[in-house]
Design a protein around this motif. Structure first.
Motif, PDB file in Angstrom:
ATOM      1  N   GLY A  97       0.839  -1.314  -0.062  1.00  0.00           N
ATOM      2  CA  GLY A  97      -0.107  -0.103  -0.078  1.00  0.00           C
ATOM      3  C   GLY A  97       0.917   1.173   0.022  1.00  0.00           C
ATOM      4  O   GLY A  97       1.831   1.280  -0.703  1.00  0.00           O
ATOM      5  N   PRO A  98       0.279   2.329   0.855  1.00  0.00           N
ATOM      6  CA  PRO A  98      -0.654   2.143   1.788  1.00  0.00           C
ATOM      7  C   PRO A  98      -2.038   2.041   1.256  1.00  0.00           C
ATOM      8  O   PRO A  98      -2.000   2.599   0.077  1.00  0.00           O
ATOM      9  N   THR A  99      -2.825   1.173   1.961  1.00  0.00           N
ATOM     10  CA  THR A  99      -4.195   0.691   1.502  1.00  0.00           C
ATOM     11  C   THR A  99      -4.910   0.977   2.789  1.00  0.00           C
ATOM     12  O   THR A  99      -4.792   0.403   3.814  1.00  0.00           O
ATOM     13  N   ARG A 100      -6.195   1.637   2.593  1.00  0.00           N
ATOM     14  CA  ARG A 100      -7.306   1.902   3.599  1.00  0.00           C
ATOM     15  C   ARG A 100      -7.701   0.563   4.086  1.00  0.00           C
ATOM     16  O   ARG A 100      -8.610  -0.338   3.053  1.00  0.00           O
ATOM     17  N   VAL A 101      -7.741   0.023   5.369  1.00  0.00           N
ATOM     18  CA  VAL A 101      -8.337  -1.107   5.570  1.00  0.00           C
ATOM     19  C   VAL A 101      -9.445  -0.841   6.694  1.00  0.00           C
ATOM     20  O   VAL A 101     -10.274  -1.853   6.971  1.00  0.00           O
ATOM     21  N   LEU A 102      -9.678   0.188   7.259  1.00  0.00           N
ATOM     22  CA  LEU A 102     -10.636   0.609   8.227  1.00  0.00           C
ATOM     23  C   LEU A 102     -11.176   1.893   8.136  1.00  0.00           C
ATOM     24  O   LEU A 102      -9.984   3.062   8.064  1.00  0.00           O
ATOM     25  N   ASP A 103     -12.374   2.390   8.059  1.00  0.00           N
ATOM     26  CA  ASP A 103     -12.840   3.516   8.428  1.00  0.00           C
ATOM     27  C   ASP A 103     -13.956   3.634   8.739  1.00  0.00           C
ATOM     28  O   ASP A 103     -15.132   3.153   8.124  1.00  0.00           O
ATOM     29  N   THR A 104     -14.308   3.918   9.919  1.00  0.00           N
ATOM     30  CA  THR A 104     -15.597   3.656  10.616  1.00  0.00           C
ATOM     31  C   THR A 104     -16.704   4.607   9.966  1.00  0.00           C
ATOM     32  O   THR A 104     -18.024   4.672  10.451  1.00  0.00           O
ATOM     33  N   ARG A 105     -16.182   5.761   9.284  1.00  0.00           N
ATOM     34  CA  ARG A 105     -17.223   6.678   9.010  1.00  0.00           C
ATOM     35  C   ARG A 105     -17.888   6.238   7.525  1.00  0.00           C
ATOM     36  O   ARG A 105     -18.930   6.515   7.084  1.00  0.00           O
ATOM     37  N   ALA A 106     -17.046   5.235   6.644  1.00  0.00           N
ATOM     38  CA  ALA A 106     -17.438   5.096   5.545  1.00  0.00           C
ATOM     39  C   ALA A 106     -18.560   4.101   5.097  1.00  0.00           C
ATOM     40  O   ALA A 106     -19.597   4.517   4.506  1.00  0.00           O
ATOM     41  N   PRO A 107     -18.695   2.721   5.595  1.00  0.00           N
ATOM     42  CA  PRO A 107     -17.714   2.023   6.510  1.00  0.00           C
ATOM     43  C   PRO A 107     -16.746   1.173   5.764  1.00  0.00           C
ATOM     44  O   PRO A 107     -17.272   0.765   4.512  1.00  0.00           O
ATOM     45  N   ILE A 108     -15.675   0.871   6.094  1.00  0.00           N
ATOM     46  CA  ILE A 108     -14.675   0.206   5.490  1.00  0.00           C
ATOM     47  C   ILE A 108     -13.815  -0.754   6.581  1.00  0.00           C
ATOM     48  O   ILE A 108     -13.620  -0.017   7.707  1.00  0.00           O
ATOM     49  N   GLY A 109     -14.157  -2.176   6.560  1.00  0.00           N
ATOM     50  CA  GLY A 109     -13.626  -2.917   7.442  1.00  0.00           C
ATOM     51  C   GLY A 109     -14.590  -3.079   8.575  1.00  0.00           C
ATOM     52  O   GLY A 109     -14.224  -4.074   9.545  1.00  0.00           O
ATOM     53  N   VAL A 110     -15.764  -2.449   8.681  1.00  0.00           N
ATOM     54  CA  VAL A 110     -16.762  -2.764   9.598  1.00  0.00           C
ATOM     55  C   VAL A 110     -18.104  -2.849   8.797  1.00  0.00           C
ATOM     56  O   VAL A 110     -18.163  -2.350   7.745  1.00  0.00           O
ATOM     57  N   PRO A 111     -19.071  -3.433   9.362  1.00  0.00           N
ATOM     58  CA  PRO A 111     -20.412  -3.630   8.844  1.00  0.00           C
ATOM     59  C   PRO A 111     -21.196  -2.450   8.541  1.00  0.00           C
ATOM     60  O   PRO A 111     -21.867  -2.312   7.600  1.00  0.00           O
ATOM     61  N   SER A 112     -21.056  -1.405   9.461  1.00  0.00           N
ATOM     62  CA  SER A 112     -21.899  -0.216   9.196  1.00  0.00           C
ATOM     63  C   SER A 112     -20.975   1.022   9.871  1.00  0.00           C
ATOM     64  O   SER A 112     -20.015   0.938  10.663  1.00  0.00           O
ATOM     65  N   ALA A 113     -21.567   2.092   9.295  1.00  0.00           N
ATOM     66  CA  ALA A 113     -20.619   3.430   9.565  1.00  0.00           C
ATOM     67  C   ALA A 113     -21.157   3.997  10.993  1.00  0.00           C
ATOM     68  O   ALA A 113     -22.203   4.471  11.017  1.00  0.00           O
ATOM     69  N   GLN A 114     -20.732   3.810  11.989  1.00  0.00           N
ATOM     70  CA  GLN A 114     -20.817   4.286  13.247  1.00  0.00           C
ATOM     71  C   GLN A 114     -19.377   4.415  14.020  1.00  0.00           C
ATOM     72  O   GLN A 114     -18.353   3.507  13.846  1.00  0.00           O
ATOM     73  N   PRO A 115     -19.374   5.315  15.035  1.00  0.00           N
ATOM     74  CA  PRO A 115     -18.200   5.585  15.742  1.00  0.00           C
ATOM     75  C   PRO A 115     -17.796   4.268  16.846  1.00  0.00           C
ATOM     76  O   PRO A 115     -18.810   3.433  17.092  1.00  0.00           O
ATOM     77  N   VAL A 116     -16.876   4.160  17.337  1.00  0.00           N
ATOM     78  CA  VAL A 116     -16.408   3.215  18.424  1.00  0.00           C
ATOM     79  C   VAL A 116     -17.072   3.830  19.640  1.00  0.00           C
ATOM     80  O   VAL A 116     -16.892   5.118  19.890  1.00  0.00           O
ATOM     81  N   ALA A 117     -17.878   2.984  20.301  1.00  0.00           N
ATOM     82  CA  ALA A 117     -18.375   3.467  21.591  1.00  0.00           C
ATOM     83  C   ALA A 117     -17.379   3.802  22.565  1.00  0.00           C
ATOM     84  O   ALA A 117     -16.331   3.310  22.711  1.00  0.00           O
ATOM     85  N   PRO A 118     -17.986   4.456  23.582  1.00  0.00           N
ATOM     86  CA  PRO A 118     -16.899   4.933  24.788  1.00  0.00           C
ATOM     87  C   PRO A 118     -16.528   3.605  25.444  1.00  0.00           C
ATOM     88  O   PRO A 118     -17.173   2.744  25.798  1.00  0.00           O
ATOM     89  N   ASN A 119     -15.361   3.557  25.614  1.00  0.00           N
ATOM     90  CA  ASN A 119     -14.755   2.211  26.306  1.00  0.00           C
ATOM     91  C   ASN A 119     -14.817   1.206  25.583  1.00  0.00           C
ATOM     92  O   ASN A 119     -15.107  -0.147  25.956  1.00  0.00           O
ATOM     93  N   GLY A 120     -15.160   1.248  24.081  1.00  0.00           N
ATOM     94  CA  GLY A 120     -15.588   0.144  23.263  1.00  0.00           C
ATOM     95  C   GLY A 120     -14.479  -0.445  22.932  1.00  0.00           C
ATOM     96  O   GLY A 120     -13.342   0.176  22.443  1.00  0.00           O
ATOM     97  N   THR A 121     -14.531  -1.787  22.267  1.00  0.00           N
ATOM     98  CA  THR A 121     -13.290  -2.243  21.300  1.00  0.00           C
ATOM     99  C   THR A 121     -13.865  -2.665  20.057  1.00  0.00           C
ATOM    100  O   THR A 121     -15.033  -3.013  19.870  1.00  0.00           O
ATOM    101  N   LEU A 122     -13.050  -2.548  18.987  1.00  0.00           N
ATOM    102  CA  LEU A 122     -13.286  -2.815  17.553  1.00  0.00           C
ATOM    103  C   LEU A 122     -12.285  -3.920  17.310  1.00  0.00           C
ATOM    104  O   LEU A 122     -11.128  -3.774  17.441  1.00  0.00           O
ATOM    105  N   GLU A 123     -12.871  -4.910  16.719  1.00  0.00           N
ATOM    106  CA  GLU A 123     -12.033  -6.011  16.344  1.00  0.00           C
ATOM    107  C   GLU A 123     -11.854  -5.930  14.684  1.00  0.00           C
ATOM    108  O   GLU A 123     -13.103  -5.886  13.910  1.00  0.00           O
TER     109      GLU A 123
END
Length: 784
Positions: free
Chosen positions: A542-568
């Motif tokens: 790359g560089p290659t985008r593999v995650l963007d919680t706004r888009a969504p890229i790398g996650v099923p839906s566009a949403q921010p990570v919750a307070p004290n939350g974990t993203l895998e």
């Protein structure tokens, strides 16, 4: 490049041309056997352990005592009187000895030793030369003598005279006795147990090394040998000399045969040699190819002879093997017919590194148990392990074939974290909890702790955080014990917490931190991994985008990570990352739109989040940081340590796995560009900002063929908010970011950037509407 990497002809010529030419020629030519005074006869002679020869000394005298204060002027004078147990120390200079013949013998327990200055010891100032470039002599002859040792001499022989002649000699060794011209080296007339090792030979009128005349048990080991061009003269000729050992040599035949055994040369060993019969290292011989045979063993020499672990260069155009009269064009057919050469390769013996180059079969592949093998190479260097190649040799498995060990090896990476090594707030890594003083330096031990080995570590990768600074400043992380470089790792403003990943060479098991500010600052360091002789190898991507919680890229839906939350985040099998075998990834992580102050922890999937941090932020700010993190179950985890939501972006820049051809070459940190000043690489650039939407090309420091550069990039004095993208410069600017900045802000981030293979450069693109200044420091490169 391996084996004969620099022409012996060039090296010998350079050394000859730079020698001190102040030799005093005293009296008539002296012979080592006649016409000389008997100095120190009887019991007085036995009491002297060292005789000295120095023709540059004003008081030298061939009729003198041979002491340090009154040395002999000629080697022949010392040779005429030296006895068992004595050493003749020969000072640097040129000794015009027309015929230096040694006839006196030592004993098994007390040999006579003739020693010149060793080029591998401190204080070396030049060679001791028998003969001279202006007046080459009769060479060095040992006739009928036993138990004599010769070390570190050069011999310039006249036409028709041998460089070294062992005539009916027994139990005689030559180590580092190099030479040029004449008829080369010859062991003959029933000599026994003669060894010739660690020499450089070139330009003989005939075979460069000849063993004949019924000589037995000769060892020719670890020499660089170049023969004359276009003549049917072997680099090594063994003729009717049983039990000869030819091991660990690098030969360049110059369109002449490589190693030839003929006559009754039975019971020989030919192993671990790099045999090149090409015109000039990598050139074919064309019309002379019929002479450019690699290894030849006549039918009369086959009995009891072993040939294996050799590399015969494939580029001469000649036949690699002639065995018992039959010719073989490749190793499989040779092995099938003769039972020899099972570990041989017919392949290049000299190499330039690069992605499309063939594997170097010389490295880490020798038979360490072969007779005559020395513990070190021609220059006294011990074997080193190249992490990009398997260890296929015997013994330790790291010995190279040929006369020269390949020492320019890089390092491999071992993930080892994240784990906290330093926290000056709570006395981790330091004896007490206290901030680093203004202008102060902190030394941190990084080996022998947290799973890092005590030895063999070349560099460490850590996330370093500065917190609680009382004044604006910057931090420099550098190898312990070295002069502090003019480079920076991270920058801060008073009261701000700022992290950055750093890869820094290790010296004496430590790294140092310098607080370049007028106030105190607390420091935190979280280990990500370390580099050494074993581990995993890097693959730039790359560089290659593999995650963007706004888009969504790398996650099923566009949403921010919750307070004290974990993203895998699954990474194995995506964006060029293999589905198996990946041990760590390097990603550039960006936090944006955080609702509250906090920090981010990136860690291997499946476990609890460790008490470490990779990024720190204040509410509303966008920050970025490079992270190298172990992969578990094909995933990595991101933990939002804050009371508010946050969006995450991750751009993949590479991964580590056990297989690969790229190793890390640590260096620096070294400043390679500062747009506030004028610079000359890769082109002359006057001082000046990088314009809005403009780019800057930077030369990549590092190994011989860099694949990616490890840089610390600092943006300063930006006229508007924006981001910086670091990439190879090949193709369009990728839609990724390396660091983010606001107007007037100074911010740094480590970047691992793929290199343009045609120019060894990287490009930094200013994705903002106003000019910026850029400062770039190099920490090394991932190179072939």
């Amino acid at each position: 490049m391996h084996s004969i990497r620099t022409s012996v002809r060039t090296r010998i010529g350079t050394r000859i041309g730079t020698r001190i030419r102040t030799a005093l020629v005293v009296g008539a030519t002296l012979l080592g056997t006649v016409g000389l005074p008997a100095v120190g006869a009887g019991g007085a002679q036995a009491a002297v352990t060292t005789l000295y020869v120095d023709n540059t000394a004003a008081g030298c005298a061939d009729a003198g005592p041979g002491t340090r204060s009154v040395p002999y002027c000629h080697v022949a004078a010392a040779a005429a009187v030296a006895g068992p147990g004595q050493t003749v120390e020969i000072a640097r200079g040129e000794y015009e000895e027309t015929d230096l013949t040694i006839t006196r013998s030592g004993t098994a327990g007390a040999p006579i030793t003739f020693r010149g200055p060793s080029p591998y010891e401190p204080g070396y100032g030049g060679s001791a030369v028998i003969g001279s470039s202006a007046h080459p002599g009769g060479g060095l002859t040992v006739r009928g003598a036993r138990y004599v040792v010769f070390e570190y001499l050069e011999v310039e022989a006249a036409a028709g005279r041998p460089v070294v002649l062992a005539d009916a000699a027994r139990d005689v060794s030559f180590t580092g006795v190099s030479g040029t011209g004449g008829t080369g080296v010859r062991v003959t007339n029933g000599s026994a147990r003669v060894s010739y090792a660690r020499a450089s030979l070139w330009g003989a009128q005939g075979p460069v090394v000849t063993v004949d005349g019924g000589s037995t048990g000769t060892v020719v080991s670890t020499n660089s040998i170049i023969s004359s061009t276009g003549e049917d003269h072997a680099s090594v000729l063994v003729d009717s000399a049983p039990n000869t050992v030819v091991v660990g040599n690098s030969t360049l035949g110059s369109c002449s045969p490589g190693i030839v055994l003929t006559g009754a040369s039975v019971g020989a060993t030919v192993e671990n040699n790099a045999v090149n019969a090409g015109r000039d290292i990598d050139s074919p011989c064309d019309t002379w190819s019929y002479m450019a045979t690699g290894i030849t063993v006549a039918a009369s020499a086959v009995a009891g002879t072993r040939a294996d672990y050799n590399v015969v260069d494939s580029r001469s155009g000649g036949t690699p093997y002639k065995w018992a009269g039959a010719e073989y064009a490749d190793q499989p057919s040779f092995t099938a017919a003769s039972g020899q050469g099972a570990h041989d390769f017919v392949s290049p013996t000299t190499f330039w590194r690069g992605p499309d180059r063939p594997l170097n079969h010389l490295i880490d592949s020798a038979d360490e148990n072969a007779p005559g093998m020395l513990a070190t190479d021609r220059q006294g260097k011990t074997p080193v392990d190249d992490p990009t190649l398997p260890n296929t040799g015997t013994g330790h498995g790291t010995r190279d074939r040929g006369a020269q060990e390949f020492l320019g090896v890089g390092s491999a990476y071992t993930p080892a974290g994240p784990v906290r090594l330093l926290d000056t707030r709570s006395a981790i890594g330091v004896p007490s909890a206290q901030a680093v003083a203004a202008g102060g330096t902190l030394d941190l031990a990084v080996t022998g702790v947290a799973g890092v080995p005590a030895t063999g570590v070349t560099a460490v990768t850590m996330t370093v955080t500065a917190t609680g600074p009382t004044q604006d400043g910057d931090l420099t992380v550098y190898p312990h014990g070295q002069a502090r470089p003019g480079a920076s790792t991270l920058n801060w403003v008073a009261g701000r917490t700022v992290p950055n990943q750093v890869t820094v060479p290790v010296k004496d098991g430590k790294v140092s931190f310098y607080n370049h500010s007028g106030g105190t600052v607390h420091l935190i360091a979280d280990l990500a991994g370390y580099y050494g002789v074993t581990g995993d190898l890097f693959h730039p991507q790359g560089p290659t985008r593999v995650l963007d919680t706004r888009a969504p890229i790398g996650v099923p839906s566009a949403q921010p990570v919750a307070p004290n939350g974990t993203l895998e985040l699954p990474l194995a099998g995506t964006a060029g990352v293999p589905s198996t075998g990946v041990t760590a990834v390097t990603v550039n992580v960006t936090v944006t739109d955080p609702q509250q102050d906090g920090h981010l922890t990136v860690y291997p999937h499946g476990g609890a989040a460790p008490d470490t941090s990779n990024l720190n932020w204040t509410a509303g700010r966008t920050v970025a940081g490079l992270v190298t993190v172990p992969v578990k179950d094909g995933k990595v985890s991101f933990y939002n340590r804050s009371g508010g939501t946050v969006h995450l972006i991750a751009d993949l820049v590479g991964y580590h796995s056990a297989e690969g051809r790229i190793a890390f070459y640590p260096g620096g940190p070294t400043r390679v560009m500062d747009t506030r000043l004028s610079w000359g690489r890769p082109y002359y650039r006057p001082a000046g900002t990088v314009p809005a939407w403009g780019s800057l090309t930077v030369f990549a420091n590092g190994g011989s063929y860099p694949a990616s550069a490890t840089l610390n990039v600092t943006v300063t004095e930006p006229g508007a908010a924006g981001h910086l993208t670091a990439y190879s410069g090949v193709g369009p600017v990728p839609d990724t970011s390396t660091l983010n900045f606001e107007a007037g802000q100074t911010v740094a981030n480590q970047a691992v950037v793929p290199v343009d293979p045609t120019a060894s450069t990287v490009v930094l693109h200013n994705a903002s509407g106003a000019p910026v200044h850029l400062v770039v420091d190099s920490s090394g490169s991932e190179s072939y």
